[in-house]
Scaffold this motif. Structure first.
Motif, short mmCIF file in Angstrom:
data_model
loop_
_atom_site.label_atom_id
_atom_site.label_comp_id
_atom_site.label_asym_id
_atom_site.label_seq_id
_atom_site.Cartn_x
_atom_site.Cartn_y
_atom_site.Cartn_z
N PRO A 44 -0.04 -10.05 1.55
CA PRO A 44 -1.25 -10.01 0.74
C PRO A 44 -0.92 -10.15 -0.74
N ASP B 13 -5.79 -11.93 -1.71
CA ASP B 13 -6.59 -10.95 -0.99
C ASP B 13 -7.46 -10.12 -1.91
N ALA C 79 -5.15 -7.66 6.05
CA ALA C 79 -4.72 -9.02 5.72
C ALA C 79 -5.14 -10.04 6.77
#
Length: 555
Positions: free
Chosen positions: A60, A193, A299
């Motif tokens: 991420p 993310d 994620a």
């Protein structure tokens, strides 16, 4: 390992889909189902480069964006609790390029040109922005406009952090960059993310370039968080005004029905200049940390969500391109027809919405699309290939749901993934943990009953309520407790906690406890589901010595 098999006759579907992990499944679906549609209708030229293995396998990423001197680099230093290669901090613009801070056992810097050819890094498609983005005039790696700062840090084992150039106002900075800054941000925004927009409590103006940068994240609104940094440099009254001004400014740039989440605090390791809001800053910091710490766990879900958004856009793009192709004349008047179609693109969007039942929000920006279409020969566009569309539809309707089930299976069988180390290191067990010694926890580490400190005041009220046999009735206690103006649901919970012997009445200690719990709630703290041992009134506590003597007599 976990396995998801799309079963038909014989235990395997006709396409032989078998995925060991969600990430592998996403990559396989993209290559087999979505990529052919993208390549056929030039999706990569208009919208976003093709995804590669590293895009699915990468950790991420958190992208930090803000105007100069809002504390982006210092924020990274605060999270890592150590300096990172290439770090420069100052009151004026110091970070003049993008720095990807990532984990590696060997500390060092990788320059941009080497970074974009590394198949293990998710940055290969950045080479499309050319040397103007990858290099600067200096021969020093730290002066390159894109570098990777590598170091062995526990935080970076779970996430990677992208530092960005400080944004200035005016035309000069926009011209001097030499590359399309907003497009680079949009590229990162599609792949990270979390997007954190940092603001300085003394610098709330959103410059033209900053506004364009925020607009580059259109469609990524669920990833955006806002941090009002250096909030300790203003007092409480000023902070309220600053917060209101920031929300008003953001409302003009971020067009979402939901209010964007803003975290207040001072994200560095120096003393607070104004400590009046210390408790608020601590709570906000913990909320932000929990949000960042959840990224590894979510994620796979984020990548799945991004793939769905990409598939919907690819379908719409295919409809647009094939429609333009269909409307072109076979022989004469192609240029005139092209101009006409571009001018009427908004009307074409509406036609396609009705014909294919597409949401208006799925269509690309019409102005940008018109500008891009100027450079293409519509007669060379491909016609609509229904099988490619149907393949993507099947992916969205059946195969994605299988991956959703697999995500839940992986979460239930794998240990919870959290960002650890650095500023995320859990300190809740010590006296400086969040909430320690406050609210319901106050008095937990003292020998005396904390309620007794104010019991003389509570006793004065107690004896005005006409106690009978040393206890006040619920009716009399209710009148006094309602003076707090707390809702009945809260007062009812306080009553249940304070009535230790459950006789429907309160003695002087139970009444004092009720008043203490009201005070705790009025100060903004939450009430517990059960009364902690340190708050139990002394006369209602079990006496271990007496129990032993009693049991001995029974024997």
């Amino acid at each position: 390992m976990f396995t998801w098999v799309n079963k038909e006759q014989g235990g395997r579907n006709k396409e032989g889909d078998m995925f060991q992990t969600v990430t592998e499944g996403l990559q396989s679906l993209y290559v087999k189902k979505l990529l052919p549609l993208e390549e056929t209708y030039l999706f990569h030229d208009f919208h976003s480069p093709a995804l590669e293995e590293a895009d699915f396998q990468s950790k991420p990423m958190v992208l930090l964006v803000g105007q100069y001197s809002t504390g982006k680099t210092t924020f990274i230093r605060y999270l890592l609790e150590q300096d990172f290669p290439g770090m420069r901090i100052g009151p004026e613009p110091t970070t003049d390029g993008f720095i990807a801070v990532m984990y590696n056992e060997n500390e060092g810097i990788v320059p941009g040109n080497a970074l974009v050819v590394d198949p293990k890094k998710p940055f290969r498609k950045l080479n499309a922005f050319g040397n103007a983005f990858l290099n600067s005039v200096s021969f020093c790696f730290a002066a390159d406009r894109f570098i990777c700062s590598q170091m062995p840090n526990q935080v970076l084992q779970s996430i990677s952090i992208i530092d960005t150039p400080g944004i200035l106002s005016g035309e000069k900075q926009r011209i001097s960059r030499g590359y399309d800054f907003s497009e680079v941000l949009r590229w990162f925004g599609e792949r990270v993310d979390r997007i954190i927009l940092l603001f300085d409590a003394h610098k709330l103006d959103i410059s033209d370039e900053f506004s364009e940068a925020i607009k580059a994240f259109r469609g990524q609104d669920d990833k955006i968080r806002v941090v009002l940094n250096k909030a300790d440099q203003v007092d409480t009254q000023q902070l309220m005004r600053v917060y209101g001004a920031l929300m008003w400014s953001l409302g003009k740039v971020i067009n979402t029905p939901e209010v964007v989440r803003v975290y207040l605090g001072s994200f560095w390791a120096k003393p607070l200049q104004n400590a009046d809001n210390r408790r608020l800053f601590e709570a906000e910091t913990q909320d932000l940390f929990r949000d960042i710490q959840s990224l590894p766990r979510n994620a796979a879900l984020r990548k799945l969500n991004d793939l769905i958004k990409r598939a919907r856009l690819a379908k719409v793009h295919a409809y647009i391109i094939s429609y333009l192709k269909k409307e072109m004349p076979s022989l004469f008047g192609k240029e005139k027809k092209k101009e006409e179609l571009i001018a009427h693109l908004p009307e074409i969007y509406q036609i396609l919405q009705r014909e294919h039942h597409i949401s208006p929000g799925d269509f690309p920006n019409v102005i940008k699309m018109q500008e891009q279409l100027l450079h293409y020969d519509f007669s060379k566009f491909p016609s609509l290939k229904v099988k490619l569309i149907e393949s993507v539809d099947r992916m969205l309707s059946t195969k994605i749901s299988g991956l959703m089930n697999m995500i839940r299976e992986e979460e239930s069988k794998q240990p919870t993934q959290m960002v650890m180390g650095g500023a995320f290191e859990d300190s809740s067990d010590g006296p400086f943990g969040h909430g320690y010694g406050e609210g319901i926890s106050a008095g937990a580490d003292t020998e005396d009953w904390i309620v007794s400190r104010d019991k003389h005041r509570y006793d004065e009220i107690f004896y005005t309520l006409m106690p009978i046999n040393g206890k006040v009735t619920g009716i009399n206690a209710k009148k006094e407790m309602m003076n707090s103006r707390l809702p009945n649901t809260v007062l009812g919970k306080i009553w249940k906690l304070a009535d230790c012997d459950k006789d429907g009445m309160l003695d002087d200690e139970e009444f004092a406890l009720a008043q203490h719990l009201i005070k705790v709630k009025l100060e903004g703290f939450e009430l517990p589901a059960e009364l902690p041992n340190h708050l139990v009134p002394p006369s209602h506590r079990k006496n271990p010595t007496a129990d032993i003597l009693y049991n001995h007599q029974e024997d």
